[in-house]
Design a protein around this motif. Structure first.
Motif, PDB file in Angstrom:
ATOM      1  N   SER A 101       0.886  -1.409  -0.086  1.00 42.34           N
ATOM      2  CA  SER A 101       0.035  -0.051  -0.021  1.00 42.34           C
ATOM      3  C   SER A 101       1.121   1.256   0.029  1.00 42.34           C
ATOM      4  N   ILE A 102       0.248   2.320  -0.471  1.00 46.51           N
ATOM      5  CA  ILE A 102       1.214   3.536  -0.417  1.00 46.51           C
ATOM      6  C   ILE A 102       1.254   3.912   1.016  1.00 46.51           C
TER       7      ILE A 102
ATOM      8  N   ASP B 213       9.793   4.568   3.575  1.00 47.96           N
ATOM      9  CA  ASP B 213      10.683   5.578   3.182  1.00 47.96           C
ATOM     10  C   ASP B 213      10.643   6.730   4.009  1.00 47.96           C
ATOM     11  N   GLY B 214       9.823   6.758   5.183  1.00 48.20           N
ATOM     12  CA  GLY B 214       9.854   7.868   6.194  1.00 48.20           C
ATOM     13  C   GLY B 214       9.439   9.058   5.373  1.00 48.20           C
ATOM     14  N   VAL B 215       8.525   9.202   4.493  1.00 50.61           N
ATOM     15  CA  VAL B 215       8.026  10.393   3.848  1.00 50.61           C
ATOM     16  C   VAL B 215       6.357  10.373   4.111  1.00 50.61           C
ATOM     17  N   SER B 216       6.014  11.354   3.594  1.00 51.63           N
ATOM     18  CA  SER B 216       4.430  11.400   3.657  1.00 51.63           C
ATOM     19  C   SER B 216       3.760  10.439   2.686  1.00 51.63           C
ATOM     20  N   LYS B 217       2.428  10.015   2.750  1.00 56.14           N
ATOM     21  CA  LYS B 217       1.638   9.453   1.762  1.00 56.14           C
ATOM     22  C   LYS B 217       1.428  10.177   0.610  1.00 56.14           C
ATOM     23  N   GLN B 218       1.059  11.496   0.674  1.00 58.85           N
ATOM     24  CA  GLN B 218       1.106  12.308  -0.324  1.00 58.85           C
ATOM     25  C   GLN B 218       2.164  12.426  -1.378  1.00 58.85           C
ATOM     26  N   SER B 219       3.355  12.434  -0.828  1.00 57.23           N
ATOM     27  CA  SER B 219       4.548  12.607  -1.699  1.00 57.23           C
ATOM     28  C   SER B 219       4.600  11.127  -2.300  1.00 57.23           C
ATOM     29  N   VAL B 220       4.436   9.985  -1.599  1.00 58.49           N
ATOM     30  CA  VAL B 220       4.415   8.712  -2.329  1.00 58.49           C
ATOM     31  C   VAL B 220       3.193   8.596  -3.313  1.00 58.49           C
ATOM     32  N   SER B 221       2.197   8.919  -3.078  1.00 56.30           N
ATOM     33  CA  SER B 221       0.879   9.159  -3.921  1.00 56.30           C
ATOM     34  C   SER B 221       1.314   9.908  -5.378  1.00 56.30           C
ATOM     35  N   LYS B 222       1.927  10.981  -5.055  1.00 62.54           N
ATOM     36  CA  LYS B 222       2.224  11.784  -6.201  1.00 62.54           C
ATOM     37  C   LYS B 222       3.195  11.071  -7.057  1.00 62.54           C
ATOM     38  N   LYS B 223       4.373  10.527  -6.373  1.00 64.83           N
ATOM     39  CA  LYS B 223       5.383   9.872  -7.087  1.00 64.83           C
ATOM     40  C   LYS B 223       4.741   8.622  -7.889  1.00 64.83           C
ATOM     41  N   VAL B 224       3.889   7.805  -7.305  1.00 67.30           N
ATOM     42  CA  VAL B 224       3.337   6.836  -7.962  1.00 67.30           C
ATOM     43  C   VAL B 224       2.297   7.148  -9.029  1.00 67.30           C
ATOM     44  N   ALA B 225       1.877   8.312  -8.956  1.00 68.06           N
ATOM     45  CA  ALA B 225       0.844   8.945 -10.087  1.00 68.06           C
ATOM     46  C   ALA B 225       1.742   9.358 -11.171  1.00 68.06           C
ATOM     47  N   ASP B 226       2.838   9.997 -10.964  1.00 67.66           N
ATOM     48  CA  ASP B 226       3.923  10.126 -11.909  1.00 67.66           C
ATOM     49  C   ASP B 226       4.387   8.772 -12.634  1.00 67.66           C
ATOM     50  N   LEU B 227       4.783   7.908 -11.750  1.00 65.70           N
ATOM     51  CA  LEU B 227       5.396   6.797 -12.356  1.00 65.70           C
ATOM     52  C   LEU B 227       4.451   5.985 -13.173  1.00 65.70           C
ATOM     53  N   ILE B 228       3.294   6.003 -12.898  1.00 65.36           N
ATOM     54  CA  ILE B 228       2.076   5.186 -13.549  1.00 65.36           C
ATOM     55  C   ILE B 228       1.915   6.105 -15.178  1.00 65.36           C
ATOM     56  N   GLU B 229       1.798   7.304 -15.094  1.00 60.59           N
ATOM     57  CA  GLU B 229       1.781   8.091 -16.244  1.00 60.59           C
ATOM     58  C   GLU B 229       3.054   7.929 -17.121  1.00 60.59           C
ATOM     59  N   ARG B 230       4.208   8.038 -16.722  1.00 64.49           N
ATOM     60  CA  ARG B 230       5.447   8.091 -17.322  1.00 64.49           C
ATOM     61  C   ARG B 230       5.852   6.778 -17.873  1.00 64.49           C
TER      62      ARG B 230
ATOM     63  N   GLN C   9      11.875  -2.685   9.387  1.00 65.90           N
ATOM     64  CA  GLN C   9      10.879  -3.356  10.329  1.00 65.90           C
ATOM     65  C   GLN C   9       9.757  -2.631  10.443  1.00 65.90           C
ATOM     66  N   ARG C  10       8.601  -2.978   9.458  1.00 67.40           N
ATOM     67  CA  ARG C  10       7.218  -2.248   9.795  1.00 67.40           C
ATOM     68  C   ARG C  10       6.589  -2.892  10.740  1.00 67.40           C
ATOM     69  N   PRO C  11       5.608  -2.351  11.635  1.00 63.16           N
ATOM     70  CA  PRO C  11       4.947  -2.704  12.472  1.00 63.16           C
ATOM     71  C   PRO C  11       3.952  -3.628  11.708  1.00 63.16           C
ATOM     72  N   SER C  12       3.461  -5.026  12.394  1.00 64.30           N
ATOM     73  CA  SER C  12       2.582  -5.772  11.889  1.00 64.30           C
ATOM     74  C   SER C  12       1.097  -5.236  11.711  1.00 64.30           C
ATOM     75  N   THR C  13       0.386  -5.266  10.643  1.00 62.98           N
ATOM     76  CA  THR C  13      -1.101  -4.492  10.549  1.00 62.98           C
ATOM     77  C   THR C  13      -2.160  -5.829  11.025  1.00 62.98           C
ATOM     78  N   SER C  14      -1.524  -7.121  11.631  1.00 63.30           N
ATOM     79  CA  SER C  14      -2.529  -8.015  11.738  1.00 63.30           C
ATOM     80  C   SER C  14      -3.108  -7.864  13.191  1.00 63.30           C
ATOM     81  N   GLY C  15      -2.744  -6.964  13.815  1.00 66.66           N
ATOM     82  CA  GLY C  15      -3.344  -6.541  15.170  1.00 66.66           C
ATOM     83  C   GLY C  15      -2.304  -7.448  16.433  1.00 66.66           C
ATOM     84  N   ARG C  16      -1.752  -8.371  16.344  1.00 67.20           N
ATOM     85  CA  ARG C  16      -0.837  -8.980  17.055  1.00 67.20           C
ATOM     86  C   ARG C  16       0.826  -8.793  16.647  1.00 67.20           C
TER      87      ARG C  16
END
Length: 191
Positions: free
Chosen positions: A17-18, A25-42, A77-84
């Motif tokens: 996920s974004i 990467d330690g950046v905002s979701k908006q900056s990743v979304s912007k980069k993803v949109a750019d990479l999809i288009e280009r 090491q991202r935290p687990s999203t499974s709840g445990r």
């Protein structure tokens, strides 16, 4: 690549996920979304979309490849999203599994690129522009038929016009096919 979609054989582990990418990467979701949109288009980045057409998951190996990155996801090491909470060994094993899939996907992309199976979107755009110009030149010959059609109609009626149009359609098909063939040839063959 065509519309940004996930390859059928892309392992689920490399689809992030974004939010996950932003966290890694330690950046905002908006900056990743912007980069993803750019990479999809280009570049035609592979993504999964939800039912409303929004990007839900991104092929992180391809994302990193297109950005020229080669991070090791096991170091993040991202935290687990499974709840445990995962134990240290489970967390390490999951990170190692993700690293393996990430590396395999990155290698697949490199191999496809070396084989020429991945073509930069900019190259495709240029080629389509050239083909469109060639096809327009072929179609621009149609107005020159006006006098021939008028004469054929005067001599033979609609049958004469049909004969001339039939011959012209064949020339148009050939001209368009030649333009498309020229675009599909590798640059070394067209030089």
């Amino acid at each position: 690549m065509t519309e940004a979609t996930t390859a059928v054989d892309t392992p689920r582990t490399v689809m992030w996920s974004i939010s996950d990418i932003a966290s890694r990467d330690g950046v905002s979701k908006q900056s990743v979304s912007k980069k993803v949109a750019d990479l999809i288009e280009r570049q035609g980045l592979s993504v999964e979309r939800d039912e409303r057409g929004r990007v839900s998951r991104v092929n992180v190996a391809e994302y990193d490849h297109l950005r020229g990155r080669t991070d090791n996801p096991s170091k993040s090491q991202r935290p687990s999203t499974s709840g445990r909470e995962l134990s240290q060994s489970e967390s390490y094993e999951e990170a190692l599994r993700q690293k393996t899939w990430h590396e395999a996907e990155r290698r697949r992309l490199e191999l496809e690129s070396l084989k020429g199976a991945l073509v930069p979107l900019a190259d495709i755009t240029v080629a389509l522009g050239e083909v469109a110009g060639d096809i327009i030149q072929v179609l621009d010959r149609l107005p020159a038929l006006a006098d021939d059609l008028a004469a054929a109609i005067a001599r033979e009626g609609s049958h004469g016009a049909r004969t001339i149009l039939k011959a012209e359609v064949e020339r148009l098909r050939t001209g368009i096919a030649d333009a498309l063939d020229k675009a599909l040839k590798p640059p070394s063959e067209t030089a």
